[in-house]
Design an enzyme around this catalytic site. Sequence first.
Site, PDB file in Angstrom:
ATOM      1  N   ASN A   1       7.360  -3.483   4.623  1.00  0.00           N
ATOM      2  CA  ASN A   1       8.207  -2.824   3.624  1.00  0.00           C
ATOM      3  C   ASN A   1       8.841  -1.538   4.135  1.00  0.00           C
ATOM      4  O   ASN A   1       9.871  -1.109   3.604  1.00  0.00           O
ATOM      5  CB  ASN A   1       7.407  -2.564   2.342  1.00  0.00           C
ATOM      6  CG  ASN A   1       7.253  -3.825   1.520  1.00  0.00           C
ATOM      7  OD1 ASN A   1       8.030  -4.762   1.657  1.00  0.00           O
ATOM      8  ND2 ASN A   1       6.246  -3.874   0.677  1.00  0.00           N
TER       9      ASN A   1
ATOM     10  N   SER B   1       1.479  -2.831  -1.559  1.00  0.00           N
ATOM     11  CA  SER B   1       2.511  -3.031  -0.538  1.00  0.00           C
ATOM     12  C   SER B   1       3.035  -1.711   0.008  1.00  0.00           C
ATOM     13  O   SER B   1       3.896  -1.710   0.891  1.00  0.00           O
ATOM     14  CB  SER B   1       3.679  -3.831  -1.132  1.00  0.00           C
ATOM     15  OG  SER B   1       4.228  -3.149  -2.242  1.00  0.00           O
TER      16      SER B   1
ATOM     17  N   GLU C   1      -0.758  -8.197   6.091  1.00  0.00           N
ATOM     18  CA  GLU C   1      -0.937  -6.898   6.737  1.00  0.00           C
ATOM     19  C   GLU C   1      -2.336  -6.366   6.416  1.00  0.00           C
ATOM     20  O   GLU C   1      -2.743  -6.371   5.248  1.00  0.00           O
ATOM     21  CB  GLU C   1       0.095  -5.888   6.234  1.00  0.00           C
ATOM     22  CG  GLU C   1       1.482  -6.103   6.755  1.00  0.00           C
ATOM     23  CD  GLU C   1       2.446  -5.034   6.251  1.00  0.00           C
ATOM     24  OE1 GLU C   1       3.218  -4.511   7.081  1.00  0.00           O
ATOM     25  OE2 GLU C   1       2.441  -4.722   5.041  1.00  0.00           O
TER      26      GLU C   1
ATOM     27  N   HIS D   1      -2.604  -6.718   2.478  1.00  0.00           N
ATOM     28  CA  HIS D   1      -1.307  -6.934   1.844  1.00  0.00           C
ATOM     29  C   HIS D   1      -0.765  -8.326   2.152  1.00  0.00           C
ATOM     30  O   HIS D   1      -0.243  -8.592   3.238  1.00  0.00           O
ATOM     31  CB  HIS D   1      -0.305  -5.867   2.317  1.00  0.00           C
ATOM     32  CG  HIS D   1       1.062  -6.040   1.768  1.00  0.00           C
ATOM     33  ND1 HIS D   1       2.210  -5.716   2.477  1.00  0.00           N
ATOM     34  CD2 HIS D   1       1.503  -6.542   0.576  1.00  0.00           C
ATOM     35  CE1 HIS D   1       3.265  -5.991   1.753  1.00  0.00           C
ATOM     36  NE2 HIS D   1       2.874  -6.498   0.591  1.00  0.00           N
TER      37      HIS D   1
END
Length: 306
Positions: free
Chosen positions: A205, A134, A167, A155
């Site tokens: 993130n 991540s 992702e 991800h």
Amino acid sequence: MDTLVVPDRDKASAASSIRRVGIIGAGQMGNGIAHVAALANYEILINDLSPDAFDKAMVTIAKNMDRQVGKGLITEDDKKAALALIKFASDFDGLGECDLVIEAAVEDEGVKRKIFAELVKSLKPTALIATNTSSISVTRLAAITDRPERFMGMHFMNPVPLMELVELIRGIATDDETFEICRDFVHSLGKTTAVSEDFPAFIVNRILLPMINEAVYTLYEGVGTVDSIDKAMKLGANHPMGPLELADFIGLDTCLSVMQVLYEGLADTKYRPCPLLVKYVEAGWLGRKTQRGFYDYRGETPVPTR
């Protein structure tokens, strides 16, 4: 999170070069990826340190599929067929015939580097490798392997069966064919992709974790209590979960790891992890998975710890 994302079993042919998928890690992310991939008719091999972890993962997968059956999203036959496709691989040699291996281990670069260094010894030359990291550099992880051109970031969001987004992150060496196969594979699971450049923490993130970290600073500085901070963001910003509740769901150790990657990778003080977040992790209060974090989950209802 009332809607489950259900893979279309007929779309698996979109990633026709992938039939057998290896997953390293039987935890929350690994079993979620296995769940959606098996429903999309891929053969799944889960590798973990112990058969007990695999057995626990299978119980979780079956329960989550039961919820889908209950909602009429899949049939009982779909569930049985998917569960039959998931097997245990006791070591990396058991992943030797996989077309794609997805690493879903703990968010620790040292652990991931050791995995990839050993994994490539067992894989066939054509196998693709993906990491579910991540936050960690895909380029750096790919360089550990013998096939950086066949390596990329994939991800998934947590919880995998519920969340629509994945992702995709190309390393500097990732070739076009690898990207296209991985993109088609993700789409065959019923997911939507967002492509990110290989910068610390990628897109989701990079935005989400600093907000959580700021919420922890708000608590640390006495601006508000756990309850007031979460209530403010749920009712004032219409967030489905407050940031501290979300941190507990993600895992405070994971939150800290991502913030450390951002702080070290971008060298900007705005990403400095809050000392209170560090203290909670040092105490082993990691959130829901340890029954204590910003909330105490040991009773009938969660109780704020500050």
